[in-house]
Scaffold this active site. Structure first.
Site, short mmCIF file in Angstrom:
data_model
loop_
_atom_site.label_atom_id
_atom_site.label_comp_id
_atom_site.label_asym_id
_atom_site.label_seq_id
_atom_site.Cartn_x
_atom_site.Cartn_y
_atom_site.Cartn_z
N GLU A 49 0.86 -1.19 0.00
CA GLU A 49 0.00 0.00 0.00
C GLU A 49 0.89 1.23 0.00
O GLU A 49 1.94 1.25 0.65
CB GLU A 49 -0.91 0.02 1.24
N CYS A 248 -6.66 1.05 2.62
CA CYS A 248 -7.63 2.15 2.58
C CYS A 248 -7.42 3.06 1.38
O CYS A 248 -8.32 3.81 1.01
CB CYS A 248 -7.56 2.97 3.86
N ASN A 379 -12.02 -3.02 0.03
CA ASN A 379 -10.92 -3.31 0.95
C ASN A 379 -11.48 -3.90 2.23
O ASN A 379 -11.72 -5.09 2.31
CB ASN A 379 -10.10 -2.04 1.21
N GLU A 380 -11.73 -3.06 3.23
CA GLU A 380 -12.26 -3.61 4.48
C GLU A 380 -13.60 -2.94 4.79
O GLU A 380 -13.79 -2.40 5.86
CB GLU A 380 -11.25 -3.47 5.63
#
Ligand code: AHR
Length: 661
Positions: A49, A248, A379-380
């Site tokens: 990331e 994120c 993503n989450e």
């Protein structure tokens, strides 16, 4: 002084304890003949990331910060003479930026007015300085337009903090219209905090853009490529997959700031700069100069995956901005462009050169497909809004590309309402692989080595996509990559491996951090502008990944998995390619322990290898000064009979490798 009764009793107790500790011997049994399940080639991978200056200022070897003058403050990173704190010394000259609106993706350029060519200078500060190495060569490129021809030369120099020149080159900007120019500088000295100084011969106005500088030596010597030392660390891990571009960052704080892969391919100077979502996220580490130039874009990620032998695993926005920030949602009726991005990405990676996106890939120099097999949706994310959106993606992807495996997500936490809800709904949908994230304390990792022991073997497979033991707390700037965290992760990883039937992919997160420009710690790899090193956690990952084997075997104590009895953890595999039995043992106790491993069923050669990773103190860490303080030590191991006798040091991770006859 004579010992009194209490002291005598205490001494006696200590002695007995000592005798007991020495006597405590664990016997383990490995069935070398029965494969429980195949280990997935993707078992141990890496999560990349662009956080902590991992891309611009890190892996992407560009040394000039804000090369195209597209940061929010267009001259950020550039220094010019000032007469006082507030105003520029216009007498010598001044740089300003001009915005050409029709040039949509790179609208700004820099106009330099030189009044006094002995006094004016434009300096780029780099990413917390520029790291230059004695005798190394650096490739400079820029675009210039010199309408009046009055600027005869552009002089480019490395300087140190005292403005001592450490290398120099020049360009003659001969054309009045925009032209590309290149030149090379050789550093005369190693310097961690160099800057790039630009001066001019002649007075008048000149326009500049895309002022760029790369070391000549990059990974695979690709022009304007990636930092060789950092990619080497990744390559050495032999990762099964590369997840990109996050995290994120995929989601963005707002939808407008989400990661859009289509804007990151094609000509580098046409890729639109975007604020990095970690720019001002943490008050403890504000980084107003953190932007994404996307010089490291999706083509380069696929290429990197190929270079390091990893399966590419791109993750895309599912139409939800980060729920820790705005949580902005794309209405379901307007989700099409997002879904189309996913379909087009598969074509970009795998399509023939005659398809529109396959052609883009081919034009960038890779006609062969990248062999994409997985794609991540979101993503989450959490909640019903995620499930609704996931369903739309799943339907469209499976309709067009039925063989692509879809990775979904169970939210940011490994338990609790978001997790339970996500898992329950994804199970109902027969999701293929679900991404779980856990940033927990070291004790949690030791206590959760059994996490997957009872997972439904018929349900979704697990992607342990982000995990790292936090020595203080999640997102605390005081977290350390210390030895306790690392061996606790190792204990947990024996549980991932023992459950390879359900756990298909795993990755530590975040992957890397600039020592001066990070926002999040701990991180697996640390770098500055000259050097990089793997943390203790890196070496744990390396040991597991390099020894992942092909077939899972059982390793038991009294018929049960070793999940912390006597503070010990273990897993065992066979490698069909190298014809080895590999046993991983983690001793989380403060005492050395004797262990007998009874290897039943195969004839083994007597000469084996024992790799040990250990450190005396829980707080020990690797550092730039001692980059290999905690790193594996390999020794010969002589097997006598069928039983391996081992003395596992206190706080240690050991890997025993024995060849089959
Ligand atoms: O790894 C840092 C961040 O942690 C990731 O971006 C995010 O997915 C998680 O919350």
């Amino acid at each position: 002084m004579k010992p009194n009764l209490i002291t005598k009793i205490t001494l006696c107790g200590l002695l007995l304890n000592g005798i007991y500790a020495n006597a405590q011997k664990t016997t383990l049994e490995v069935n070398t003949t029965k494969t429980i399940t195949k280990i997935q080639p993707t078992m141990y991978g890496v999560f990349f990331e662009d956080i902590n200056f991992a891309a611009d200022g890190g892996l992407y070897a560009e040394m000039v910060k804000n090369r195209s003058f597209e940061f929010e403050t267009p001259l950020m990173g550039w220094i010019q003479p000032k007469s006082d704190r507030h105003s520029y010394n216009k007498e010598s000259g001044i740089a300003t930026t001009i915005n050409v609106l029709e040039n949509k993706t790179n609208p700004n350029f820099c106009r330099v007015l030189v009044n006094d060519d002995k006094g004016y200078e434009l300096i780029n500060e780099g990413f917390r300085g520029m790291g230059i190495k004695k005798d190394a060569k650096y490739n400079l490129s820029l675009k210039a337009s010199n309408p009046s021809g009055s600027i005869k030369k552009i002089i480019i120099q490395f300087i140190d903090k005292d403005k001592k020149v450490l290398g120099e080159t020049s360009i003659s900007p001969s054309a009045s219209d925009w032209q590309n120019y290149t030149a090379q500088l050789t550093a005369t000295q190693t310097e961690a905090k160099a800057k790039l100084k630009i001066t001019f011969e002649g007075t008048g106005t000149i326009d500049l853009d895309m002022i760029s500088l790369f070391p000549e030596e990059t990974w695979n010597n690709r022009k304007n490529g990636l930092r060789k030392d950092i990619v080497q660390l990744l390559y050495d891990l032999k990762p099964g997959f590369l997840r990109f571009p996050g995290g994120c960052i995929v989601e963005g704080k707002t939808l407008a700031q989400r990661y859009q892969w289509k804007k990151t391919v094609g000509d580098v100077d046409k890729r639109e700069t975007l604020i990095n979502r970690w720019n001002m996220e943490f008050a403890h580490k504000l980084a107003p100069d953190y932007f994404q130039t996307f010089g490291l874009g999706f083509f380069e990620y696929f290429q990197l995956a190929e270079d390091i032998g990893a399966a590419p695993l791109p993750i895309l926005s599912c139409g939800m901005a980060c729920q820790f920030n705005t949580g902005e949602l794309v209405p379901l009726a307007e989700l099409d462009p997002y879904v189309q991005d996913a379909l087009d990405l598969i074509e970009f990676a795998n399509g023939g050169v005659d398809t529109p996106w396959g052609k883009v890939r081919a034009d960038m120099g890779h006609p062969k497909p990248f062999n994409l097999k997985h794609i991540g949706v979101g993503n989450e994310q959490w909640g019903p809004q995620y499930i609704e959106r996931y369903k739309v993606f799943e339907k469209a992807i499976k309709a067009k590309y039925p063989t692509i495996t879809i990775v979904s997500g169970a939210g940011p936490f490994p338990e609790g309402d978001y997790f339970e809800y996500g898992m329950q709904e994804l199970k109902k949908l027969n999701a293929q692989i679900v991404d779980e994230h856990y940033y927990k304390n070291p004790k949690w990792f030791r206590e959760n080595a059994t996490r997957y022991d009872n997972y439904d073997r018929k349900g979704p497979k697990v992607f342990a996509g982000e995990y790292a033991a936090q020595s203080v707390a999640i997102a605390s700037p005081d977290n350390k990559n210390n030895w306790e965290c690392a061996f606790s992760e190792a204990a947990f990883m024996t549980g991932l491996e023992r459950n390879a039937e359900v756990v298909y992919l795993t990755s530590y997160a975040p992957l890397m951090a600039h020592a001066e420009a990070w926002q999040w710690t701990p991180d697996m790899i640390w770098f500055n502008n000259l050097e990089s090193y793997g943390s203790a956690n890196y070496y744990v990952q390396k040991l597991f990944s390099n020894n992942k084997g092909t077939d899972l075997l059982s390793i038991t104590k009294d018929g049960k998995a070793l999940i912390g009895q006597n503070d010990l953890f273990a897993s065992a595999v066979k490698d069909e390619n190298t014809k080895e039995i590999i046993v991983k043992l983690v001793n989380t106790s403060a005492k050395a322990q004797d262990v007998t491993v009874d290897l039943k069923g195969s004839k083994l050669q007597s000469n084996g290898k024992l790799i040990t990773l250990t450190s005396a103190n829980l707080q020990d860490e690797n550092s730039f000064a001692e980059p290999k303080k905690i790193s594996p030590k390999e020794s010969e191991y002589a097997l006598k009979g069928e039983k391996a006798q081992l003395n596992l040091p206190a706080y240690s991770v050991s890997v025993l490798k024995l060849k089959m006859k």
